[in-house]
Write an enzyme that holds these catalytic residues in place. Structure first.
Site, PDB file in Angstrom:
ATOM      1  N   ARG A 109       0.839  -1.202   0.000  1.00 36.43           N
ATOM      2  CA  ARG A 109       0.000   0.000   0.000  1.00 36.43           C
ATOM      3  C   ARG A 109       0.880   1.261   0.000  1.00 36.43           C
ATOM      4  O   ARG A 109       0.557   2.259  -0.642  1.00 36.43           O
ATOM      5  CB  ARG A 109      -0.891  -0.051   1.252  1.00 36.43           C
ATOM      6  CG  ARG A 109      -1.686   1.200   1.514  1.00 36.43           C
ATOM      7  CD  ARG A 109      -2.464   1.051   2.828  1.00 36.43           C
ATOM      8  NE  ARG A 109      -3.135   2.280   3.192  1.00 36.43           N
ATOM      9  CZ  ARG A 109      -3.824   2.460   4.326  1.00 36.43           C
ATOM     10  NH1 ARG A 109      -3.947   1.467   5.177  1.00 36.43           N
ATOM     11  NH2 ARG A 109      -4.402   3.603   4.601  1.00 36.43           N
TER      12      ARG A 109
ATOM     13  N   ASN B 178       2.035   2.394  14.773  1.00 34.68           N
ATOM     14  CA  ASN B 178       1.124   1.375  14.221  1.00 34.68           C
ATOM     15  C   ASN B 178       1.212   1.217  12.699  1.00 34.68           C
ATOM     16  O   ASN B 178       0.895   0.158  12.176  1.00 34.68           O
ATOM     17  CB  ASN B 178      -0.321   1.606  14.680  1.00 34.68           C
ATOM     18  CG  ASN B 178      -0.867   2.959  14.322  1.00 34.68           C
ATOM     19  OD1 ASN B 178      -0.125   3.864  13.948  1.00 34.68           O
ATOM     20  ND2 ASN B 178      -2.176   3.116  14.425  1.00 34.68           N
TER      21      ASN B 178
ATOM     22  N   GLY C 252       0.124  10.671  15.654  1.00 28.28           N
ATOM     23  CA  GLY C 252       0.341  10.011  16.932  1.00 28.28           C
ATOM     24  C   GLY C 252      -0.742  10.401  17.914  1.00 28.28           C
ATOM     25  O   GLY C 252      -1.836  10.796  17.517  1.00 28.28           O
TER      26      GLY C 252
ATOM     27  N   GLY D  35       1.120  15.055  20.051  1.00 29.75           N
ATOM     28  CA  GLY D  35       0.915  16.024  18.966  1.00 29.75           C
ATOM     29  C   GLY D  35       0.359  17.343  19.476  1.00 29.75           C
ATOM     30  O   GLY D  35       0.681  18.409  18.940  1.00 29.75           O
TER      31      GLY D  35
ATOM     32  N   GLU E 241      -2.270  14.488  12.860  1.00 30.81           N
ATOM     33  CA  GLU E 241      -3.268  13.414  12.851  1.00 30.81           C
ATOM     34  C   GLU E 241      -3.165  12.755  14.202  1.00 30.81           C
ATOM     35  O   GLU E 241      -2.198  12.049  14.467  1.00 30.81           O
ATOM     36  CB  GLU E 241      -2.888  12.336  11.846  1.00 30.81           C
ATOM     37  CG  GLU E 241      -2.984  12.657  10.407  1.00 30.81           C
ATOM     38  CD  GLU E 241      -2.706  11.393   9.603  1.00 30.81           C
ATOM     39  OE1 GLU E 241      -1.560  10.926   9.602  1.00 30.81           O
ATOM     40  OE2 GLU E 241      -3.640  10.876   8.991  1.00 30.81           O
TER      41      GLU E 241
ATOM     42  N   CYS F 135      -5.932   4.151  14.490  1.00 26.18           N
ATOM     43  CA  CYS F 135      -6.585   5.411  14.850  1.00 26.18           C
ATOM     44  C   CYS F 135      -8.062   5.364  14.500  1.00 26.18           C
ATOM     45  O   CYS F 135      -8.894   5.925  15.190  1.00 26.18           O
ATOM     46  CB  CYS F 135      -5.901   6.580  14.153  1.00 26.18           C
ATOM     47  SG  CYS F 135      -5.857   6.438  12.374  1.00 26.18           S
TER      48      CYS F 135
HETATM   49  N1  LIG Z   1      -5.235  10.295  13.279  1.00 29.35           N
HETATM   50  C1  LIG Z   1      -4.463   9.431  12.671  1.00 29.35           C
HETATM   51  O1  LIG Z   1      -4.360   9.395  11.476  1.00 29.35           O
HETATM   52  C2  LIG Z   1      -3.674   8.434  13.449  1.00 29.35           C
HETATM   53  C3  LIG Z   1      -3.093   7.357  12.784  1.00 29.35           C
HETATM   54  C4  LIG Z   1      -2.375   6.428  13.531  1.00 29.35           C
HETATM   55  C5  LIG Z   1      -2.247   6.581  14.892  1.00 29.35           C
HETATM   56  N2  LIG Z   1      -2.827   7.640  15.511  1.00 29.35           N
HETATM   57  C6  LIG Z   1      -2.732   7.793  16.947  1.00 29.35           C
HETATM   58  O2  LIG Z   1      -1.420   7.495  17.372  1.00 29.35           O
HETATM   59  C7  LIG Z   1      -1.450   7.004  18.705  1.00 29.35           C
HETATM   60  C8  LIG Z   1      -0.630   5.740  18.787  1.00 29.35           C
HETATM   61  O3  LIG Z   1       0.640   5.946  18.252  1.00 29.35           O
HETATM   62  P1  LIG Z   1       1.910   6.204  19.173  1.00 29.35           P
HETATM   63  O4  LIG Z   1       1.755   5.475  20.458  1.00 29.35           O
HETATM   64  O5  LIG Z   1       3.115   5.933  18.342  1.00 29.35           O
HETATM   65  O6  LIG Z   1       1.763   7.755  19.451  1.00 29.35           O
HETATM   66  P2  LIG Z   1       2.787   8.721  20.221  1.00 29.35           P
HETATM   67  O7  LIG Z   1       2.136  10.059  20.269  1.00 29.35           O
HETATM   68  O8  LIG Z   1       3.240   8.123  21.490  1.00 29.35           O
HETATM   69  O9  LIG Z   1       4.074   8.783  19.260  1.00 29.35           O
HETATM   70  C9  LIG Z   1       3.979   9.247  17.944  1.00 29.35           C
HETATM   71  C10 LIG Z   1       5.352   9.638  17.459  1.00 29.35           C
HETATM   72  O10 LIG Z   1       5.831  10.751  18.213  1.00 29.35           O
HETATM   73  C11 LIG Z   1       7.145  10.495  18.657  1.00 29.35           C
HETATM   74  N3  LIG Z   1       7.394  11.316  19.849  1.00 29.35           N
HETATM   75  C12 LIG Z   1       7.107  11.044  21.129  1.00 29.35           C
HETATM   76  N4  LIG Z   1       7.459  12.091  21.913  1.00 29.35           N
HETATM   77  C13 LIG Z   1       7.969  13.034  21.093  1.00 29.35           C
HETATM   78  C14 LIG Z   1       8.487  14.343  21.294  1.00 29.35           C
HETATM   79  N5  LIG Z   1       8.553  14.912  22.484  1.00 29.35           N
HETATM   80  N6  LIG Z   1       8.908  15.027  20.225  1.00 29.35           N
HETATM   81  C15 LIG Z   1       8.840  14.487  18.994  1.00 29.35           C
HETATM   82  N7  LIG Z   1       8.358  13.268  18.740  1.00 29.35           N
HETATM   83  C16 LIG Z   1       7.915  12.542  19.777  1.00 29.35           C
HETATM   84  C17 LIG Z   1       7.170   8.998  18.864  1.00 29.35           C
HETATM   85  O11 LIG Z   1       8.487   8.519  18.894  1.00 29.35           O
HETATM   86  C18 LIG Z   1       6.405   8.555  17.626  1.00 29.35           C
HETATM   87  O12 LIG Z   1       7.252   8.577  16.499  1.00 29.35           O
HETATM   88  C19 LIG Z   1      -2.912   6.754  19.010  1.00 29.35           C
HETATM   89  O13 LIG Z   1      -3.389   7.797  19.815  1.00 29.35           O
HETATM   90  C20 LIG Z   1      -3.574   6.790  17.643  1.00 29.35           C
HETATM   91  O14 LIG Z   1      -4.927   7.138  17.656  1.00 29.35           O
HETATM   92  C21 LIG Z   1      -3.533   8.574  14.819  1.00 29.35           C
END
Ligand SMILES: NC(=O)c1ccc[n+]([C@@H]2O[C@H](COP(=O)([O-])OP(=O)(O)OC[C@H]3O[C@@H](n4cnc5c(N)ncnc54)[C@H](O)[C@@H]3O)[C@@H](O)[C@H]2O)c1
Length: 560
Positions: free
Chosen positions: A180, A233, A309, A313, A328, A362
């Protein structure tokens, strides 16, 4: 083919051991083949290969380099290197970050713990590379992206195996993610040629008080250096959904992959490396969030952040400077089921939507809001399907696999225990072994339970029984999230009214929430995000409008 494990990577260090099944060997063999087929300009049959580099005029040209310099090793000992200035490097920190296999709960891989000085170098070379890349013809940028897509697909097994080991993604889904991603890159290249190849022509006399003395030409220009931060994910798909639009639009790209998924991302970046993009145009920095997280997102050299994430975010958007942000974030996607719904369709959509990849999506269905009169029937149908879900290791392609970390499993367990304490009905026995949590449907969930509002990101799904459609809409809109939602009904007029009333970025009618197809607009309201994604929107977001106004001494009218 096997992906190097901490033990297996030792084999990879020597390119001469051609009989090993290392991914590195496969990379060189595959690219040789691709080169023969004309797909990969970075490798050629003989001792020399071509690699794109900058020329003084700013355009990309291909230069001849000895092949030995291109046989890049992405591993040193048992630690994966980071990618900077077109080269694979070891961090001067001497430190590493471990990636724990969610299934075995043992260290699977190690990556470099980069230092801030190394981030500075990456951003600086990204800045330089972008200047010449922006002068590279659009068709050429598209051509290179098509090559990247082809190489990425060729390496689907290697990358997928990392996804299985790092994030416990079921093997089949892991391959699908890579394929994909290749498709996304190709589509983006095509769309970019169309979207960026057009501008606007405006004339002044449409605004009151003006004669036709001004012609305005608009075009889309790149932003500069784009920082991409994907979540665990979909560490490949949600990385390329940022990389491809950034590059086609003439930007350079710095990738900071999630820790879990970093090695899959590094392999993916290696595919871009093999294409021969200019040095520094794309780079990949790994490390500890505490050391480089804020440093990256607040870096003055970064001109745009595309982040996917959780709540991180929100914090990033508060700290980032005056630059475009694409966020996102999380979701609590509600599924509203009306009395006239096709219950079989609804049940199968809920099980697929709620439990695929163990609920770690998500857009997973995260709360079912069902009319009381059909609640017993749908719960029965959902339970029958949950029974059939297979539970076990990702290597066996099980439906439910271990969640990504022990702390995630503990968090999910906390939500389950809270629901138990407050009287939710457990449709299955709660069972957990390590990070593996068996699928669980919680009926009779009430608004005072945490699971009614929080995102478990695991295989646990709450059902709230409602007595009116308004009650369902109220619950959906009371959430601080607003990613997606779905409605099951045969009455399209009702569906439209409910869809309009739901405060979410997308509403699906008679299907579970979903991100794809990847060219559809994708956006979250409220705490679920800023801006809109989807291929076209991402390309536009990673550009700025530039106007040139031609001022005429006298009004000029067409055919006048
Ligand atoms: N809306 C969407 O499209 C979408 C898609 C997939 C996942 N998500 C969301 O993502 C979350 C799960 O993913 P996760 O656990 O990896 O999320 P997360 O917020 O813990 O991490 C996301 C990314 O941010 C990085 N990160 C963490 N702290 C940081 C900082 N201080 N500065 C810069 N980067 C930092 C992490 O290493 C990772 O690469 C869930 O809440 C899910 O709903 C949203």
């Amino acid at each position: 083919m096997r992906c190097p494990t901490a033990k297996g990577v030792q084999l990879v260090a020597s390119a001469k051991r051609v009989k090993t099944s290392s991914s590195f060997h496969e990379v060189s063999m595959e690219t040789t083949r691709l080169s023969r087929e004309g797909l990969c300009p970075g490798f050629s049959r003989g001792r020399f290969h071509k690699r794109a580099s900058d020329d003084p005029s700013g355009s990309v040209k291909e230069t001849i380099e000895p092949q030995t310099t291109t046989v890049q090793k992405i591993i040193e000992g048992d630690v994966f290197k980071y990618y900077s200035d077109g080269e694979w490097k070891v961090s001067s920190s001497g430190k590493t970050v471990s990636i724990i296999n969610p299934t075995t709960r043992k260290t699977q891989y190690k990556v470099q713990a980069c230092r801030q000085e190394e981030v500075n170098k990456i951003v600086e070379s990204a800045k330089q590379a972008q200047k010449s890349w922006a002068k590279t013809p659009l068709w050429k940028r598209a051509e290179l992206l098509h090559k990247a897509a082809a190489i990425l697909k060729e390496h689907k097994k290697t990358i997928a195996e990392c996804l299985v080991k790092e994030i416990a993604k079921p093997a089949k889904d892991a391959v699908t993610e890579v394929v994909r991603s290749g498709d996304l890159v190709s589509y983006c290249a095509e769309e970019g040629v169309r979207v960026l190849g057009e501008g606007k022509f405006l004339v002044s006399d449409s605004f009151p008080g003006n004669e036709r003395t001004k012609y305005c030409l608009t075009s889309k220009i790149p932003l500069g250096v784009v920082l991409a931060i994907p979540p665990f994910n979909y560490p490949v798909n949600l990385a390329v959904s940022k990389i491809a639009p950034a590059l086609i639009a003439g930007n350079s790209l710095v990738l900071k992959p999630p820790t879990q998924g970093a090695v899959a991302a590094l392999h993916m970046v290696h595919c871009f490396h093999l294409v021969g993009f200019p040095k520094g145009l794309i780079s990949c920095v790994t490390g500890k969030g505490s050391e480089i997280g804020d440093f990256l997102t607040m870096h003055p050299g970064v001109n745009c952040i595309s982040f996917t994430g959780g709540d991180t975010g929100i914090a990033i958007s508060k700290k980032a400077g005056m630059i475009p942000l694409q966020m996102e974030l999380g979701g609590k996607d509600a599924c509203i089921i009306l009395e006239d719904a096709d219950l079989d369709l609804a049940a199968s959509s809920i099980v697929k939507g709620g439990f695929s990849y163990s609920g770690q999506r998500c857009t997973a269905v995260k709360v079912v809001l069902v009319m009381e009169s059909v609640a017993d029937a749908i719960v029965k149908k959902i339970n029958a399907l949950v029974e059939k879900l297979t539970v076990g290791p990702p290597e066996d392609d099980c439906d439910i696999t271990p969640v990504v970390t022990e702390s995630s499993a503990n968090f999910i367990e906390g939500l389950v225990m809270d629901a138990k304490l407050k009287g939710a009905k457990f449709c299955q026995i709660y069972k957990r072994e390590g990070n593996l949590i068996w699928p669980l449907l919680l009926d009779n969930v009430r608004p005072d339970m945490r699971i009614a509002w929080e995102e478990p990101f695991g295989p646990v799904l709450p059902v709230i029984r409602i007595n009116s459609v308004e009650e369902g809409i109220y619950h959906c809109n009371a959430s601080n999230f607003g990613l997606q939602g779905c409605i099951f009904t045969k009455d399209i007029n009702k569906a439209i009214l409910i869809s309009d009333a739901m405060e979410t970025g997308t509403v699906q009618i008679n299907s579970a929430p979903a991100r794809g197809p990847d060219h559809f607009p994708f956006q979250g309201l409220k705490d679920s995000g800023i801006g809109s994604q989807g291929i076209t929107n991402s390309i536009n977001m990673m550009t700025k409008i530039k106007s040139t106004v031609i001022n005429l001494p006298t009004p000029s009218y067409t055919m006048g």
